[in-house]
Write a protein that holds these residues in place. Structure first.
Motif, mmCIF file in Angstrom:
data_model
loop_
_atom_site.group_PDB
_atom_site.id
_atom_site.type_symbol
_atom_site.label_atom_id
_atom_site.label_comp_id
_atom_site.label_asym_id
_atom_site.label_seq_id
_atom_site.Cartn_x
_atom_site.Cartn_y
_atom_site.Cartn_z
ATOM 1 N N LYS A 122 0.819 -1.218 0.000
ATOM 2 C CA LYS A 122 0.000 0.000 0.000
ATOM 3 C C LYS A 122 0.855 1.273 0.000
ATOM 4 O O LYS A 122 0.350 2.367 -0.145
ATOM 5 C CB LYS A 122 -0.936 0.005 1.224
ATOM 6 N N GLY A 123 2.159 1.106 0.193
ATOM 7 C CA GLY A 123 3.056 2.253 0.140
ATOM 8 C C GLY A 123 3.451 2.619 -1.280
ATOM 9 O O GLY A 123 4.180 3.590 -1.511
ATOM 10 N N GLN A 124 2.991 1.832 -2.263
ATOM 11 C CA GLN A 124 3.303 2.051 -3.677
ATOM 12 C C GLN A 124 2.050 2.558 -4.413
ATOM 13 O O GLN A 124 0.933 2.355 -3.939
ATOM 14 C CB GLN A 124 3.744 0.723 -4.315
ATOM 15 N N PRO A 125 2.222 3.179 -5.586
ATOM 16 C CA PRO A 125 1.056 3.605 -6.365
ATOM 17 C C PRO A 125 0.180 2.408 -6.743
ATOM 18 O O PRO A 125 0.679 1.287 -6.866
ATOM 19 C CB PRO A 125 1.680 4.232 -7.622
ATOM 20 N N ASP A 126 -1.114 2.656 -6.921
ATOM 21 C CA ASP A 126 -2.057 1.588 -7.268
ATOM 22 C C ASP A 126 -1.807 1.124 -8.707
ATOM 23 O O ASP A 126 -1.871 1.925 -9.635
ATOM 24 C CB ASP A 126 -3.490 2.129 -7.134
ATOM 25 N N PRO A 127 -1.539 -0.181 -8.915
ATOM 26 C CA PRO A 127 -1.272 -0.645 -10.289
ATOM 27 C C PRO A 127 -2.549 -0.756 -11.137
ATOM 28 O O PRO A 127 -2.479 -0.955 -12.339
ATOM 29 C CB PRO A 127 -0.659 -2.034 -10.075
ATOM 30 N N ILE A 128 -3.716 -0.654 -10.496
ATOM 31 C CA ILE A 128 -5.045 -0.724 -11.133
ATOM 32 C C ILE A 128 -5.321 -2.128 -11.682
ATOM 33 O O ILE A 128 -6.052 -2.886 -11.096
ATOM 34 C CB ILE A 128 -5.239 0.375 -12.201
ATOM 35 N N ASP A 129 -4.735 -2.466 -12.819
ATOM 36 C CA ASP A 129 -4.878 -3.836 -13.344
ATOM 37 C C ASP A 129 -3.651 -4.152 -14.189
ATOM 38 O O ASP A 129 -2.847 -3.272 -14.487
ATOM 39 C CB ASP A 129 -6.181 -4.004 -14.156
ATOM 40 N N TRP A 130 -3.523 -5.410 -14.591
ATOM 41 C CA TRP A 130 -2.315 -5.866 -15.290
ATOM 42 C C TRP A 130 -2.067 -5.090 -16.575
ATOM 43 O O TRP A 130 -0.948 -4.644 -16.854
ATOM 44 C CB TRP A 130 -2.394 -7.373 -15.538
ATOM 45 N N SER A 131 -3.093 -4.904 -17.370
ATOM 46 C CA SER A 131 -2.938 -4.240 -18.663
ATOM 47 C C SER A 131 -2.457 -2.793 -18.493
ATOM 48 O O SER A 131 -1.534 -2.328 -19.174
ATOM 49 C CB SER A 131 -4.284 -4.306 -19.394
ATOM 50 N N THR A 132 -3.082 -2.079 -17.558
ATOM 51 C CA THR A 132 -2.699 -0.680 -17.275
ATOM 52 C C THR A 132 -1.265 -0.622 -16.764
ATOM 53 O O THR A 132 -0.470 0.239 -17.149
ATOM 54 C CB THR A 132 -3.643 -0.090 -16.191
ATOM 55 N N ASP A 133 -0.940 -1.556 -15.882
ATOM 56 C CA ASP A 133 0.372 -1.538 -15.251
ATOM 57 C C ASP A 133 1.480 -1.893 -16.244
ATOM 58 O O ASP A 133 2.574 -1.333 -16.196
ATOM 59 C CB ASP A 133 0.396 -2.509 -14.067
ATOM 60 N N LEU A 134 1.186 -2.823 -17.140
ATOM 61 C CA LEU A 134 2.170 -3.184 -18.161
ATOM 62 C C LEU A 134 2.487 -1.974 -19.038
ATOM 63 O O LEU A 134 3.651 -1.723 -19.376
ATOM 64 C CB LEU A 134 1.649 -4.342 -19.026
ATOM 65 N N GLN A 135 1.457 -1.209 -19.370
ATOM 66 C CA GLN A 135 1.665 0.006 -20.155
ATOM 67 C C GLN A 135 2.538 1.001 -19.395
ATOM 68 O O GLN A 135 3.432 1.624 -19.950
ATOM 69 C CB GLN A 135 0.311 0.651 -20.520
#
Length: 298
Positions: A151-164
């Motif tokens: 929780k100390g890191q930014p929210d990755p949202i979902d795999w596709s968003t995070d991969l981008q």
């Protein structure tokens, strides 16, 4: 872990800092980080996040300090024995303070800073640097799961968003491409860098420990090296509360363990065919000017 505490945490947003995506807990102590006084016998363990930092830290810690007794291994978390230089976390001294207070010699210090942001004194003192690089696909997957549970890191949202985000270089500590290539280039002019690959460590840990000993000038007996190799096996470390980060309050182990799989090739369980093709094309562009080569399977 207290679920109310975890749900009350506001995740940070990344912002541009000296041309690199960062979050406040790694930049708020910046003046002291840059002024940090390295020593000639310091060993800086440098990696992009989720590339085997804890693994190599623990190997080095055992190589140098297992003689200090089992008590140290059982009572002191790895992040106290190998301070995270740029880190500032609630309830702990800053990484700089922890490093300054280390009673052991050599001091083992970890960083995720790209090469251009490493405090100058490390280069001036000709300190030794152990760099660990992991192939981009597995690194992206591991970083995604880490951000989900931390929780100390930014929210990755979902795999596709995070991969981008990974491809755009917008993950904390900036682009993977610049990070691995930066230290690779530095190695051409600075002889005290030992550049390691996560994939080689998974393939044959004993061999890599031997190479480390050779770089560090250690004549560790073979039976001692074998003991260390066994003690630092991923599954052993995953169960060890002093190395698995289960004592860190911002990490939600119900989402994912800090030490998840430690495998090579897990990316195949995450990338779609389309994502893989797009990634390969982008990777070719970003890596076309380097001699650095990675394996995505072993």
């Amino acid at each position: 872990m207290d679920p109310d505490f975890l749900s009350s945490i506001t995740r940070p947003e990344v912002y541009d800092f000296e041309g690199v995506s960062m979050i406040p807990c790694f930049t708020m102590n910046w003046v002291n980080i840059q002024k940090f006084q390295a020593r000639p016998d310091d060993i800086l363990i440098a990696t992009y996040p989720k590339a085997g930092t804890t693994w190599v830290s623990y190997i080095l810690e055992l190589l140098f300090f297992s003689k200090l007794g089992a008590e140290r291994q059982k009572t002191m978390p790895i992040y106290m024995r190998v301070p995270f230089l740029e880190g500032i976390f609630p309830g702990l001294p800053t990484g700089v303070e922890l490093a300054d207070q280390l009673p052991t010699s050599p001091r083992l210090i970890k960083t995720h800073l790209p090469v251009q942001l490493v405090p100058k004194s490390f280069w001036e003192q000709n300190s030794r640097v152990v760099y660990v690089a992991r192939n981009a696909k597995d690194n992206a997957v591991s970083y995604f799961h880490f951000d989900r549970m931390n929780k100390g890191q930014p929210d990755p949202i979902d795999w596709s968003t995070d991969l981008q985000k990974f491809m755009d270089g917008k993950k904390v500590f900036g682009p993977w491409y610049d990070h691995v290539c930066g230290y690779w280039e530095k190695k051409q002019t600075y002889s005290n860098i030992h550049y390691m690959f996560f994939e080689d460590m998974v393939e044959d840990t004993g061999r890599e420990v031997e190479h480390l000993c050779s770089f560090l000038g250690l004549s560790t007996p073979i039976e001692e090296r074998e003991r260390i190799t066994k003690g630092t096996h991923f599954d052993t470390m995953k169960l060890n509360n002093m190395t698995n980060y289960s004592t860190v309050p911002v990490m939600d182990f119900n989402v994912s363990p800090f030490m998840r799989k430690g495998k090579v090739g897990d990316w195949k369980n995450h990338f779609t065919v389309a994502q893989n093709e797009r990634f390969d094309e982008h990777y070719k562009q970003r890596m076309k000017n380097t001699t650095l080569q990675f394996r995505t399977q072993i």
